[in-house]
Design an enzyme around this catalytic site. Structure first.
Site, PDB file in Angstrom:
ATOM      1  N   CYS A   1       0.711  -1.345   0.082  1.00 11.21           N
ATOM      2  CA  CYS A   1       0.140  -0.028   0.023  1.00 11.21           C
ATOM      3  C   CYS A   1       0.896   1.191  -0.017  1.00 11.21           C
ATOM      4  O   CYS A   1       0.706   2.151  -0.926  1.00 11.21           O
ATOM      5  CB  CYS A   1      -0.972   0.087   1.043  1.00 11.21           C
ATOM      6  SG  CYS A   1      -0.331  -0.588   2.747  1.00 11.21           S
TER       7      CYS A   1
ATOM      8  N   HIS B   1      -2.628   6.112   4.972  1.00  3.65           N
ATOM      9  CA  HIS B   1      -1.159   6.184   5.069  1.00  3.65           C
ATOM     10  C   HIS B   1      -0.887   7.680   4.628  1.00  3.65           C
ATOM     11  O   HIS B   1      -1.205   8.031   3.423  1.00  3.65           O
ATOM     12  CB  HIS B   1      -0.296   5.177   4.316  1.00  3.65           C
ATOM     13  CG  HIS B   1      -0.477   3.730   4.782  1.00  3.65           C
ATOM     14  ND1 HIS B   1      -1.023   3.566   6.166  1.00  3.65           N
ATOM     15  CD2 HIS B   1      -0.075   2.637   4.363  1.00  3.65           C
ATOM     16  CE1 HIS B   1      -0.966   2.024   6.397  1.00  3.65           C
ATOM     17  NE2 HIS B   1      -0.385   1.713   5.382  1.00  3.65           N
TER      18      HIS B   1
HETATM   19  C1  2RA Z   1       1.095  -2.139   6.872  1.00  6.19           C
HETATM   20  N1  2RA Z   1       1.479  -1.968   4.244  1.00  6.19           N
HETATM   21  O1  2RA Z   1       0.790  -1.019   6.662  1.00  6.19           O
HETATM   22  C2  2RA Z   1       1.580  -3.060   5.484  1.00  6.19           C
HETATM   23  C3  2RA Z   1       0.711  -4.080   5.254  1.00  6.19           C
HETATM   24  N2  2RA Z   1      -0.548  -3.759   4.971  1.00  6.19           N
HETATM   25  O2  2RA Z   1       1.465  -2.908   7.820  1.00  6.19           O
END
Ligand code: 2RA
Length: 329
Positions: free
Chosen positions: A126, A234
């Site tokens: 991601c 994120h």
């Molecule tokens: C996380 N990108 O954010 C990794 C797995 N989804 O932990």
């Protein structure tokens, strides 16, 4: 299309079902798949109830496409079995991403690499997807020499256990820990386990996957991945050095015209991306675009996306949409 969703009862699996319905994906038959302990459970899709089946049953049902989000071990064991049965697998785990025989795809960047021979396709991590979607057009225009990225990652990337830990800590109750430390009122500079070089797997995914997707091993990349107590998506502070100089307004214009990217960048109106507002959306949001005044040909940006959607489910489904449109399945 006969579509299997492997990991249908997990956090990403549930978002995949939601996005399939939202995008009116041409599902003629849905096969929800999960581990043996979930077999028989009912899930709902477009107002209809479906019983979860086990892995071998799903293989035998010969889906056209299987959307995997069931962890690396399950993917390593079962993706080849689905592929051998004629199913095209699009996998969200890290299992196949760096396999030189497998394609690592962000449709807006490199879907054209795909052929009918690709029966196991890797969905990138991601935090990689949201960064490369912004970097790709800039690399083409100005040639990237080096990237320094710091991430501020949602606990949903860890899964339900992490969300429950935060809720427990809000409530002041002790429960199962997803992390070594409290996440409430904290920031944990460790996402996934450590590698020999002192970096975490999450940080090295950003390094390795970006080079593969951009097909350029000359790009120097370093990363710090941090877990923060939010759920919307994120966020990433990205510093990128180019071979050639640039004009900041031209950068904004390039990104404004990049599929899947939304520029939110106006200091006068306090306009910049934030995970609270990116949650539930499929675009990658970029702002705080400004020249790095400490080094020539270098730019700072702030990139935010919902890690469960464009970072996982939506990107996976966009790959499936491309396969259908290109008549590769
Ligand atoms: C996380 N990108 O954010 C990794 C797995 N989804 O932990």
């Amino acid at each position: 299309m006969r579509i299997a969703v492997v990991g249908a009862t997990g956090m990403v699996g549930e978002v995949m079902l939601k996005v399939l319905a939202e995008r009116n994906f041409p599902v003629t038959e849905l096969i929800p798949v999960a581990s043996e302990r979930s077999v028989g459970k009912e899930i709902e899709y477009k107002g209809k109830k479906y019983k979860v089946v086990g892995m071998q049953t799903a293989v035998d049902m010969k889906a056209d496409i299987a959307l995997f989000s069931a962890g690396g071990d399950t993917s390593l064991e079962w993706a080849p079995k689905f592929a051998a049965a004629g199913t095209t697998v699009i996998d969200n785990s890290s299992a196949w991403r760096m396999d030189p025989t497998k394609k690592l795809i962000v449709p807006e960047i490199n879907a054209a690499e795909l052929t009918a021979a690709d029966k196991i396709i890797a969905n990138p991590n991601c935090s990689t997807i949201q960064m490369v979607l912004v970097l790709a057009p800039l690399h083409k225009k100005y040639n990237i020499k080096r990237v320094i990225v710091s991430t501020y990652q949602s606990i949903t990337g860890t899964g339900v256990k992490a969300v429950q830990q935060l809720e427990n800590e809000y409530a002041g109750v002790q429960g199962e820990m997803a992390y070594k430390y409290p996440i409430h009122r904290n920031a944990i500079p460790q996402c996934d386990s450590f590698e020999e070089n002192g970096y975490t797997k999450e940080e090295m995914k950003l390094v390795r996957e970006t080079k593969k997707i951009l097909s350029d091993n000359t790009i120097a990349i370093t990363a710090t991945a941090v877990r923060v107590p939010i759920v919307g998506g994120h966020s990433e502070a990205v510093n990128v050095e180019f071979s050639n100089d640039f004009d900041v307004n031209e950068v904004r214009n390039i990104l404004h015209h990049t599929d899947g990217v939304v520029v939110q960048d106006n200091n006068d109106t306090y306009t910049y991306p934030m995970p609270m507002y990116a949650q539930g959306k499929d675009e990658v949001f970029v702002g705080r675009i400004r020249r790095d005044e400490s080094q020539e040909n270098t730019l700072n940006m702030w990139i935010v996306a919902d890690n469960l959607r464009k970072g996982a489910a939506t990107n996976t489904i966009q790959i499936a949409e491309y396969l259908i449109a290109a008549k590769l399945v």
